[in-house]
Design a protein around this motif. Structure first.
Motif, PDB file in Angstrom:
ATOM      1  N   UNK A  57       0.784  -1.361   0.045  1.00 46.17           N
ATOM      2  CA  UNK A  57      -0.017   0.083  -0.034  1.00 46.17           C
ATOM      3  C   UNK A  57       0.758   1.156  -0.096  1.00 46.17           C
ATOM      4  N   UNK A  58       1.269   1.540  -1.166  1.00 48.18           N
ATOM      5  CA  UNK A  58       2.210   2.803  -1.103  1.00 48.18           C
ATOM      6  C   UNK A  58       1.562   3.792  -2.009  1.00 48.18           C
ATOM      7  N   UNK A  59       0.533   3.851  -1.980  1.00 49.37           N
ATOM      8  CA  UNK A  59      -0.529   4.959  -2.745  1.00 49.37           C
ATOM      9  C   UNK A  59      -0.160   6.390  -2.043  1.00 49.37           C
ATOM     10  N   UNK A  60      -0.159   7.484  -2.677  1.00 48.94           N
ATOM     11  CA  UNK A  60      -0.196   8.686  -2.022  1.00 48.94           C
ATOM     12  C   UNK A  60      -1.187   8.916  -0.814  1.00 48.94           C
ATOM     13  N   UNK A  61      -0.489   9.321   0.126  1.00 52.59           N
ATOM     14  CA  UNK A  61      -1.522   9.737   1.518  1.00 52.59           C
ATOM     15  C   UNK A  61      -1.475   8.513   2.393  1.00 52.59           C
ATOM     16  N   UNK A  62      -1.052   7.306   2.118  1.00 52.85           N
ATOM     17  CA  UNK A  62      -1.048   6.014   2.802  1.00 52.85           C
ATOM     18  C   UNK A  62      -0.283   6.215   4.048  1.00 52.85           C
ATOM     19  N   UNK A  63      -0.985   6.268   5.408  1.00 58.62           N
ATOM     20  CA  UNK A  63      -0.412   6.262   6.526  1.00 58.62           C
ATOM     21  C   UNK A  63      -0.898   5.728   7.962  1.00 58.62           C
TER      22      UNK A  63
ATOM     23  N   UNK B 188     -11.188   3.997   3.797  1.00 63.47           N
ATOM     24  CA  UNK B 188     -10.312   4.649   4.240  1.00 63.47           C
ATOM     25  C   UNK B 188      -8.828   4.807   3.281  1.00 63.47           C
ATOM     26  N   UNK B 189      -8.452   3.877   2.522  1.00 68.39           N
ATOM     27  CA  UNK B 189      -7.662   4.164   1.260  1.00 68.39           C
ATOM     28  C   UNK B 189      -8.092   5.326   0.288  1.00 68.39           C
ATOM     29  N   UNK B 190      -9.348   5.221  -0.025  1.00 67.65           N
ATOM     30  CA  UNK B 190      -9.661   6.411  -1.125  1.00 67.65           C
ATOM     31  C   UNK B 190      -9.828   7.755  -0.254  1.00 67.65           C
ATOM     32  N   UNK B 191     -10.134   7.867   0.891  1.00 65.63           N
ATOM     33  CA  UNK B 191     -10.034   8.915   1.640  1.00 65.63           C
ATOM     34  C   UNK B 191      -8.782   9.547   1.667  1.00 65.63           C
ATOM     35  N   UNK B 192      -7.802   8.681   1.991  1.00 70.76           N
ATOM     36  CA  UNK B 192      -6.306   9.293   2.071  1.00 70.76           C
ATOM     37  C   UNK B 192      -5.869   9.629   0.684  1.00 70.76           C
ATOM     38  N   UNK B 193      -6.057   8.912  -0.125  1.00 69.53           N
ATOM     39  CA  UNK B 193      -5.536   9.020  -1.723  1.00 69.53           C
ATOM     40  C   UNK B 193      -6.262  10.083  -2.219  1.00 69.53           C
ATOM     41  N   UNK B 194      -7.489  10.351  -2.175  1.00 74.78           N
ATOM     42  CA  UNK B 194      -8.138  11.715  -2.762  1.00 74.78           C
ATOM     43  C   UNK B 194      -7.699  12.867  -2.228  1.00 74.78           C
ATOM     44  N   UNK B 195      -7.431  13.010  -0.861  1.00 72.14           N
ATOM     45  CA  UNK B 195      -6.793  14.260  -0.440  1.00 72.14           C
ATOM     46  C   UNK B 195      -5.714  14.535  -0.876  1.00 72.14           C
ATOM     47  N   UNK B 196      -4.928  13.390  -1.168  1.00 71.33           N
ATOM     48  CA  UNK B 196      -3.256  13.920  -1.764  1.00 71.33           C
ATOM     49  C   UNK B 196      -3.434  14.056  -2.907  1.00 71.33           C
ATOM     50  N   UNK B 197      -4.014  13.392  -4.017  1.00 69.56           N
ATOM     51  CA  UNK B 197      -3.954  13.545  -5.346  1.00 69.56           C
ATOM     52  C   UNK B 197      -4.698  14.869  -5.889  1.00 69.56           C
TER      53      UNK B 197
ATOM     54  N   UNK C 191      -9.636  16.194   3.571  1.00 66.91           N
ATOM     55  CA  UNK C 191     -10.657  15.525   2.727  1.00 66.91           C
ATOM     56  C   UNK C 191     -11.902  16.248   2.214  1.00 66.91           C
ATOM     57  N   UNK C 192     -12.696  16.629   3.182  1.00 67.43           N
ATOM     58  CA  UNK C 192     -13.860  17.449   2.846  1.00 67.43           C
ATOM     59  C   UNK C 192     -13.742  18.691   2.049  1.00 67.43           C
TER      60      UNK C 192
END
Length: 544
Positions: free
Chosen positions: A63-69, A201-210, A350-351
């Motif tokens: 899981x190395x997508x942008x925003x993963x933590x 959870x993954x989508x929320x982290x990713x969306x915020x970053x990209x 995110x929002x």
């Protein structure tokens, strides 16, 4: 205790095909796999880990997508077994990102010389129990074979990625990937039209970053979630010293709480205080970081009922305050499930993403995805041209990673078939008819490492007990398995995690039997139950 590590030529095989032999075989070299290797060595047992990836780290490798933590505090997630390790490693952030988490696990592998017992790029295809020899034989995708008395599946809770069977998926001419298999070289998203399917959870982290770099982002949402501010920050030198001086107390607190986190519930009912006092507490907690917003809240906020709905409405209003367009805000407000009944993502802006002119939210309950096209995604209402599609569509949780392995026990029965109507185990650690197989990934509860370490300790001690007492196998009895399965069904039906259509109960996977996939008990209760079983000579297991 005698240990075994040798090679022998496979009967009937060519001269180059050998079978490695060990006391124990571990599938996976992530958080639990690495610790299992360490513990097995400490007990004098030989072991080998077979890891599908080209590096160690498990979840934090893939899981190395942008925003993963992390969404639990970094210093509660790290291993506790070595004081030296605790003092050497400096966590840079309160909620560490994927690159640092992967570096940490590589550091552990190097510090304790674990790599010599790990075979990378080794996807296990089959694991078959030899009833005459009381041995498990595993076969890799490349044909490599190994045998061991014990088999430990350290394959993760959320590791079997799921992508819905969208028509036309293979026709898309752009780039597509699942968040759980993000390419090591990354994906070039700058200036691209990107579609993200999924807002867990993954989508929320990713969306915020990209959203910071794409030319246009289209988010396809099926279910709005309760997403709370993470409020991450760097760890300064004074805080670092304080953490290192207090690890004993931090871990003690984690071991006392229901989910192995460092937060304790307020044991007052939310409804026992005045509305003013209740709101004051909600507001105070809202400004705190991480999971404290619910794990330090009134205890009944995390139970079905009036308090849960009261806090849920407070939460919904917080979402509404952050999104400019009232129509979009209502699309983002969760209404179809109770607060806490689904995984609660933590977010960092995110929002606010939905206030950007280049971000579009599509409700796929109202306008379902009909197909993937060569140029993008077609819903019931519109066509969306895209350069990149990201599937943040979750995982076939817990049992999915087991079912994707061809695991065969006594009489040739497969674990996949046995779990067809839901998992059948004793305490999550073993299934009757599969001797010497320990399903580590199914028995963990709560904050992962805090729960996994004592679980691995218990399992490896059980293995040592078998060896020290000259037994050949340990297997859950059908009676113990039936009683435990009934307990999970009855107790699980009463808890919050089973009240929504989520991965907690397998409801996100079409055709998967619905049922709680982990224990309904708290982490301290599970540890106590396992310890009682061991104290009674492994009551509920057959030893022979």
């Amino acid at each position: 205790m005698v240990n075994t590590q040798q090679r022998e030529q496979s009967a009937g095989a060519g001269p180059s095909e050998e079978i490695e032999r060990f006391d124990a075989i571990v599938i996976g070299a992530g958080v639990t796999g690495l610790y299992a290797l360490y513990r097995l060595r400490q007990l004098g047992l030989t072991a080998k880990s077979f890891e599908e990836g080209s590096g160690v780290g498990g979840t934090w490798f893939w899981n190395r997508y942008p925003g993963c933590r992390f969404d639990s505090e970094s210093y509660t997630y790290g291993y506790s077994f070595s004081d030296e390790l605790l003092q050497e490693w400096d966590w840079k952030e309160h909620y560490s990102g994927q690159p640092e988490n992967e570096r940490y696990l590589n550091y552990v592998a190097d510090k304790f010389d674990l790599r010599r017992d790990i075979r990378l790029n080794s996807r296990v295809m089959t694991a078959v129990f030899d009833e005459d020899a009381n041995q498990w034989e595993v076969v890799m995708e490349d044909g490599h074979r190994a045998r061991g008395q014990f088999l430990l599946t350290s394959v993760g809770i959320l590791s079997a990625g799921y992508v819905p069977e969208f028509d036309g998926k293979e026709t898309f001419q752009g780039v597509s990937c699942h968040t759980g298999r993000w390419p090591q070289d990354g994906v070039d998203l700058a200036g691209k039209r990107v579609g993200v399917i999924g807002t867990g959870a993954s989508g929320v982290q990713l969306i915020t970053e990209i959203a910071k770099e794409v030319s246009h982002l289209t988010v396809f949402q099926r279910t709005a979630n309760f997403c709370a501010p993470l409020r991450n920050s760097p760890i300064d030198e004074d805080t670092q010293r304080d953490i290192k001086a207090n690890y004993k107390e931090i871990f003690k607190k984690c071991m006392e709480t229901p989910g192995s986190f460092m937060h304790e519930f307020d044991m007052r009912s939310a409804m026992s205080v005045s509305p003013e006092e209740r709101l004051e507490k909600y507001e105070s907690l809202w400004m705190e970081s991480g999971f404290k917003k619910w794990l330090s809240n009134f205890y009944d906020v995390m139970l079905p009922g009036e308090a849960n709905e009261d806090y849920a409405e407070f939460f919904r209003n917080k979402i509404r305050e952050r999104v400019n367009d009232p129509l979009v805000a209502e699309m983002l407000v969760p209404k179809g499930h109770m607060f806490g009944s689904k995984r609660l993502p933590c977010e960092s802006g995110y929002y606010e993403v939905y206030n950007q002119d280049n971000v579009l939210l599509v409700d796929v309950r109202e306008a379902p995805i009909k197909r993937i096209t060569p140029t993008g995604i077609k819903t019931k209402d519109a066509d969306y041209d895209l350069d990149v599609i990201v599937f943040a569509t979750g995982f076939d949780a817990v049992t999915g990673s087991l079912s994707r392995l061809d695991i065969r026990g006594e009489g040739g029965q497969t674990l996949k078939d046995k779990f067809a109507n839901g998992p059948r185990t004793f305490m999550g650690v073993q299934s009757a008819g599969f001797p010497n197989l320990f399903t580590i990934n199914q028995a963990s509860v709560g904050n992962f490492v805090r729960a996994a370490e004592p679980l691995v300790d218990w399992i490896t001690e059980a293995m040592k007990f078998v060896r020290d007492n000259n037994f050949q196998r340990i297997s859950a009895t059908p009676e113990a398995e039936e009683a435990w399965t009934q307990h999970v069904a009855e107790a699980g039906a009463k808890i919050l995690r089973s009240q929504a259509d989520s991965w907690y109960v397998g409801a996100n996977i079409p055709g998967k039997a619905r049922g709680l996939l982990t224990a309904p008990d708290t982490a301290p209760v599970m540890r106590a139950k396992r310890n009682e079983v061991a104290a009674k000579g492994y009551e509920g297991f057959q030893l022979r």
